[in-house]
Design a protein around this motif. Sequence first.
Motif, PDB file in Angstrom:
ATOM      1  N   ILE B 177       0.587  -1.332   0.086  1.00 55.19           N
ATOM      2  CA  ILE B 177      -0.001   0.127   0.054  1.00 55.19           C
ATOM      3  C   ILE B 177       0.644   1.224  -0.189  1.00 55.19           C
ATOM      4  CG2 ILE B 177      -1.923  -1.030   1.187  1.00 55.19           C
ATOM      5  CD1 ILE B 177      -1.145   0.362   3.854  1.00 55.19           C
ATOM      6  N   GLY B 178       2.233   0.901   0.106  1.00 55.28           N
ATOM      7  CA  GLY B 178       3.124   2.193  -0.079  1.00 55.28           C
ATOM      8  C   GLY B 178       2.868   3.156  -1.137  1.00 55.28           C
ATOM      9  N   ASP B 179       2.870   2.781  -2.061  1.00 56.66           N
ATOM     10  CA  ASP B 179       2.831   3.907  -3.461  1.00 56.66           C
ATOM     11  C   ASP B 179       1.324   4.347  -3.377  1.00 56.66           C
ATOM     12  OD1 ASP B 179       1.818   3.566  -6.695  1.00 56.66           O
ATOM     13  OD2 ASP B 179       3.627   4.744  -5.871  1.00 56.66           O
ATOM     14  N   PHE B 180       0.142   3.452  -2.926  1.00 53.84           N
ATOM     15  CA  PHE B 180      -0.956   4.461  -2.925  1.00 53.84           C
ATOM     16  C   PHE B 180      -1.142   5.353  -1.736  1.00 53.84           C
ATOM     17  CE2 PHE B 180      -5.481   4.832  -2.571  1.00 53.84           C
ATOM     18  CZ  PHE B 180      -6.047   4.831  -1.244  1.00 53.84           C
ATOM     19  N   LEU B 181      -0.453   5.112  -0.527  1.00 55.10           N
ATOM     20  CA  LEU B 181      -0.486   5.953   0.655  1.00 55.10           C
ATOM     21  C   LEU B 181       0.365   7.292   0.153  1.00 55.10           C
ATOM     22  CD1 LEU B 181       0.327   4.119   3.797  1.00 55.10           C
ATOM     23  CD2 LEU B 181      -1.417   5.449   3.465  1.00 55.10           C
ATOM     24  N   ALA B 182       1.344   6.947  -0.616  1.00 54.14           N
ATOM     25  CA  ALA B 182       2.358   8.238  -1.006  1.00 54.14           C
ATOM     26  C   ALA B 182       1.563   9.052  -2.174  1.00 54.14           C
ATOM     27  CB  ALA B 182       3.584   7.742  -1.718  1.00 54.14           C
ATOM     28  N   ARG B 183       0.908   8.506  -2.884  1.00 53.93           N
ATOM     29  CA  ARG B 183       0.126   9.452  -4.037  1.00 53.93           C
ATOM     30  C   ARG B 183      -1.005   9.890  -3.387  1.00 53.93           C
ATOM     31  NH1 ARG B 183       0.615   8.981  -9.277  1.00 53.93           N
ATOM     32  NH2 ARG B 183       2.396   7.701 -10.238  1.00 53.93           N
ATOM     33  N   LEU B 184      -1.787   9.192  -2.498  1.00 60.35           N
ATOM     34  CA  LEU B 184      -2.857   9.891  -1.545  1.00 60.35           C
ATOM     35  C   LEU B 184      -2.437  10.941  -0.902  1.00 60.35           C
ATOM     36  CD1 LEU B 184      -5.920   9.401  -0.739  1.00 60.35           C
ATOM     37  CD2 LEU B 184      -4.958   8.025   1.285  1.00 60.35           C
TER      38      LEU B 184
END
Lengths: 334, 373
Positions: B177-184
Amino acid sequence: MNDQMSPTKLGFGILWPAFWTGLPIKLALAVLFLAFGIVHFETRIFLAFLMLLASPITVFALPTITLGLESHIGEGAGIAMLFLLAIPIDIWALGVAGRTVFLERLRREPPDGLGLTLWWKCALVGAIFLPLLWVAENAITEASISAAHSIFETGFLVGTPVPERISIELTLWGTVATVALLLLLVIGFSLVGRTIRGTVKSARHAAENYEGLITRWDLMRVPGDQGLMLTALSGVAVVLSLLFWSSLPVFTPHPHDCCKKAEVKVEPAFKPLETLNKDEKVITQLAARVELLIEQQAEAELEKEKSKQKGEEGKEAVKAPEVTEPAPPAVMKP
Amino acid sequence: MSHTPSAPSAGTQPTVVEKVFDFIDERVGLKLFAAKMLNESVPGGSRWAYVFGSILLFIFIMQAVTGVLLMFYYVPTADHAYASTQYILHDVDYGWFLLSYHFWGSTAMVVCVFAHMSQVFLWGAYKKPRELIWLVGLSLFALVMGFGFTGYLLPWDQRAYWATTVGVEIMDKTPLIGDFLARLLKGGATPGQMTLSRFFVIHVMVLPAALIGLAGLHLFLFRCAGPGGPFRGTPVELKAKTDYFFPRQIWKDVVGMAVVFASICALAFWEPVVLLDEATPDPGDYHPEPEWYFLFLFQHLRLKMFSGEFGQFLGAIAFPSLLGALLVALPFIDRDPERNIFKRPIALTLWVMFMVSILIFTVSAIINREFLD
């Protein structure tokens, strides 16, 4: 608890609560002096805080440390004022803490003037011991830092990455310096305790049981007129707040390069009606003066005319006696 | 003045304040509520060790007040955030003091959170029946860290921009979920206007609402379970020293608040906020680093053992998450009813090691600045 407390426990047991009891009042004064601009703490604000916190001990040691050992905590006349004002606060705080320890832990009657007695004893110990602690701790810290550095100069540790080296060095010399400091502090508290022990031994034993002592101490701490105390405290808080906000600088003392304000003199506001009235008055006065000058000039000319006329008349009066002078009598010849 | 001994003495008339109080009490039961709130007994007496909770509430209120005042002038857009912050610092009357107080208040909040959690841990006040209080408290701790992280970006100078960039990139290392969190959080591929908008909304709306709700729950649970009291003392001593919340503990809380308030004011004078240059996509000579309470983690990630992708994941995500999970599970792992810290050597040793390592790595990060060039 009994009255066989070790000197270290006794010293710590009185000083620790006394430090924190006086701190709120000292901090309020420090903030006020900062707002007035008479105190500037340098990078050593943590050291300044500790010095102020421990002012029963540091009050006479501070000049030695500042001047003799060349360690400054800040600039400004406010620092000296702060420590002078801390004296009565510390006497009061030591009195409160001392009475608590005497009743609750030593089960002895606190003598009169306990605060002042404790204060001068602590100040004396601090004046002698604290500069020694300062010198010793500085020497030990410097020695341990250079020793830790030199460990990493040896062959197999030369290639240690910088972050690891920093952490290990800090742990090594930090541990030595901290242990040394704790030992010196224990010695200091013990010295204070030994100095205070005489006062403890001369105090009478309290008659009540534990619950009775706690009740007595509780009642001693409750102010007689609580409404008055609350009003006085609220009044002091209001006064301090007003002083603080009135002396707080309006604009930042550290402006960024982008936004430094030019020194501009504020011109007084232009008020047309007032200026007009003022000018009219001036004109009237000047006109009156001119009239007066004209009158004076006219009078002067009149005076001149009159004196001229008088002068001519006088000349004529002088000329007239020559004409009317009688001839010498011829009859009187033989 | 005439006096008739036979006439009954007239009772004193109620004051205006008393009349208003009675009016409200008749409708909402104010007297009962006040009695419940103020007459809570504190076994073993009021203590200075108990003041940190009230101090935290006070700091939060002061942060909210100063934050609202700052919002009158702050503009949360990439074009104007820096200029509006500089305007507050240089042109708004006492703006420099408000902003400096807000900045140092966030530091005070973190320090007091650590102090409060340490006091609860050392006194064993997370044990039965106070497990829920501990769990809600951990959530509040996470919110406080979130406040610090989101608020740091708002001035939009180089320090703010790059510290946030580093922090978001660390989050990116979370598996799955790291990429999603960063983009969020970033609102796109790179930090920009979207990032600022999101951080602003999270900082001034989402986090305060969450904190108010959780703080209320925390207080409610605390009142249900009652104070744990000291872990030492005979029953006679504890009973002799029992105080009530009002006025003794309230007095200590007020003094604690005054000390913290004065300390924050002194810090605001000593080191008022000064911005660096406005944020640019190129850091130039500036070496990014986070706020001081994240420095220990930042320094950890510089160690060789945490180098490389996997090492960074271990240091930034795995170990902190493991520590968080241990803290959550603590009341359920440590079921021994003993609360005296001196009879819990493992707990005491772990606490000392944890605090000392935070201190060492924070100071190391500060020393490391000299070697960055």
